[in-house]
Design an enzyme around this catalytic site. Sequence first.
Site, PDB file in Angstrom:
ATOM      1  CD  GLU A  44      -2.749   1.454   2.434  1.00 38.40           C
ATOM      2  OE1 GLU A  44      -3.620   2.331   2.402  1.00 38.40           O
ATOM      3  OE2 GLU A  44      -2.522   0.740   3.437  1.00 38.40           O
ATOM      4  CG  ASP A  69       2.758   7.445   4.900  1.00 41.37           C
ATOM      5  OD1 ASP A  69       1.550   7.198   4.667  1.00 41.37           O
ATOM      6  OD2 ASP A  69       3.209   8.618   4.980  1.00 41.37           O
ATOM      7  CG  ASP A 118      -1.867  13.382   0.469  1.00 41.04           C
ATOM      8  OD1 ASP A 118      -2.694  13.209   1.389  1.00 41.04           O
ATOM      9  OD2 ASP A 118      -0.640  13.208   0.621  1.00 41.04           O
ATOM     10  CE  LYS A 122      -4.132  26.066  -4.960  1.00 38.75           C
ATOM     11  NZ  LYS A 122      -3.305  26.365  -3.783  1.00 38.75           N
ATOM     12  CG  ASP A 154     -13.051  11.203   0.536  1.00 35.81           C
ATOM     13  OD1 ASP A 154     -11.843  10.939   0.386  1.00 35.81           O
ATOM     14  OD2 ASP A 154     -13.444  12.333   0.873  1.00 35.81           O
ATOM     15  CE1 TYR A 193      -7.210  11.115   7.026  1.00 32.67           C
ATOM     16  CE2 TYR A 193      -6.511  11.253   4.755  1.00 32.67           C
ATOM     17  CZ  TYR A 193      -6.429  11.695   6.053  1.00 32.67           C
ATOM     18  OH  TYR A 193      -5.592  12.726   6.367  1.00 32.67           O
TER      19      TYR A 193
HETATM   20  N1  SAH Z   1      -4.240   5.174   3.352  1.00 29.18           N
HETATM   21  C1  SAH Z   1      -4.518   5.909   4.570  1.00 29.18           C
HETATM   22  C2  SAH Z   1      -3.861   7.296   4.585  1.00 29.18           C
HETATM   23  C3  SAH Z   1      -4.302   8.218   3.502  1.00 29.18           C
HETATM   24  S1  SAH Z   1      -3.560   9.840   3.624  1.00 29.18           S
HETATM   25  C4  SAH Z   1      -6.015   6.010   4.791  1.00 29.18           C
HETATM   26  O1  SAH Z   1      -6.767   5.732   3.856  1.00 29.18           O
HETATM   27  O2  SAH Z   1      -6.443   6.365   5.886  1.00 29.18           O
HETATM   28  C5  SAH Z   1      -2.312   9.750   2.387  1.00 29.18           C
HETATM   29  C6  SAH Z   1      -0.995   9.212   2.912  1.00 29.18           C
HETATM   30  O3  SAH Z   1      -0.111   9.114   1.814  1.00 29.18           O
HETATM   31  C7  SAH Z   1      -0.321  10.112   3.949  1.00 29.18           C
HETATM   32  O4  SAH Z   1      -0.027   9.374   5.103  1.00 29.18           O
HETATM   33  C8  SAH Z   1       0.951  10.599   3.227  1.00 29.18           C
HETATM   34  O5  SAH Z   1       2.042  10.769   4.093  1.00 29.18           O
HETATM   35  C9  SAH Z   1       1.192   9.490   2.223  1.00 29.18           C
HETATM   36  N2  SAH Z   1       1.919   9.900   1.029  1.00 29.18           N
HETATM   37  C10 SAH Z   1       1.723  11.005   0.294  1.00 29.18           C
HETATM   38  N3  SAH Z   1       2.578  11.068  -0.749  1.00 29.18           N
HETATM   39  C11 SAH Z   1       3.342   9.935  -0.667  1.00 29.18           C
HETATM   40  C12 SAH Z   1       4.420   9.428  -1.443  1.00 29.18           C
HETATM   41  N4  SAH Z   1       4.873  10.086  -2.506  1.00 29.18           N
HETATM   42  N5  SAH Z   1       4.966   8.255  -1.080  1.00 29.18           N
HETATM   43  C13 SAH Z   1       4.507   7.596   0.018  1.00 29.18           C
HETATM   44  N6  SAH Z   1       3.481   8.031   0.782  1.00 29.18           N
HETATM   45  C14 SAH Z   1       2.911   9.187   0.449  1.00 29.18           C
END
Ligand code: SAH
Length: 211
Positions: A44, A69, A118, A122, A154, A193
Amino acid sequence: MRVRKRKGAEEHLENNPHYVILNPEEAKGRWHDIFGNDNPIHIEVGSGKGAFITGMALKNLNINYIGIDIQVSVLSYALDKVLESQAPNIRLLLVDGSALTNYFTDGEVDLLYLNFSDPWPKKKHEKRRLTYKSFLDTYKKILPEHGEIHFKTDNRGLFEYSLVSFSQYGMALKQVWLDLHASDFEGNVMTEYEEKFSNKGQVIYRVEATF
Ligand code: SAH
């Protein structure tokens, strides 16, 4: 995911080298040795506080899971969950999803999950979205031929963007859910989330796409 900087997070990771792979470059091509079996490897990217990866690992002991992460504090919370679960089939990696070819050899990963990535709404930040084409290049290399990405969110905008990005890349959409929780999908493991947003009444989108 925004979290406050956690005191001692780095030490917490360093003190648990069984679960947290501290020299990830050295793991490249050796993941089956690390897990001590030949079971499939599912990762993941952006695993956050680890509810999904830990839940999946406990449900599917014959699959190896790696939570990835880039945030130290976030990964340290995932480590808490992993330690509590005592799941033998899970590891964590503090690396950037854009650099996965440094840590996995061609075809070493059997399936890739993205959950609530994320959105970067933009246009000028498009390249940061985890479903942007340069990320797809990376995923394609570490997955087998016709490898799959399973993505939940979402965020309608990111979902629409990702469907187009997958399609333009030449990937096939195996299945699409416009309201996962109202569907007959079985065995869904919720992420942090997902729990939060669905409690607020948001629908959850899901897609399985294949290279
Ligand atoms: N999957 C989890 C968290 C979602 S938030 C859930 O559904 O609850 C998105 C996560 O992606 C954050 O913890 C952020 O630190 C991570 N993230 C963002 N860009 C990333 C990247 N380039 N490589 C690894 N993780 C990343």
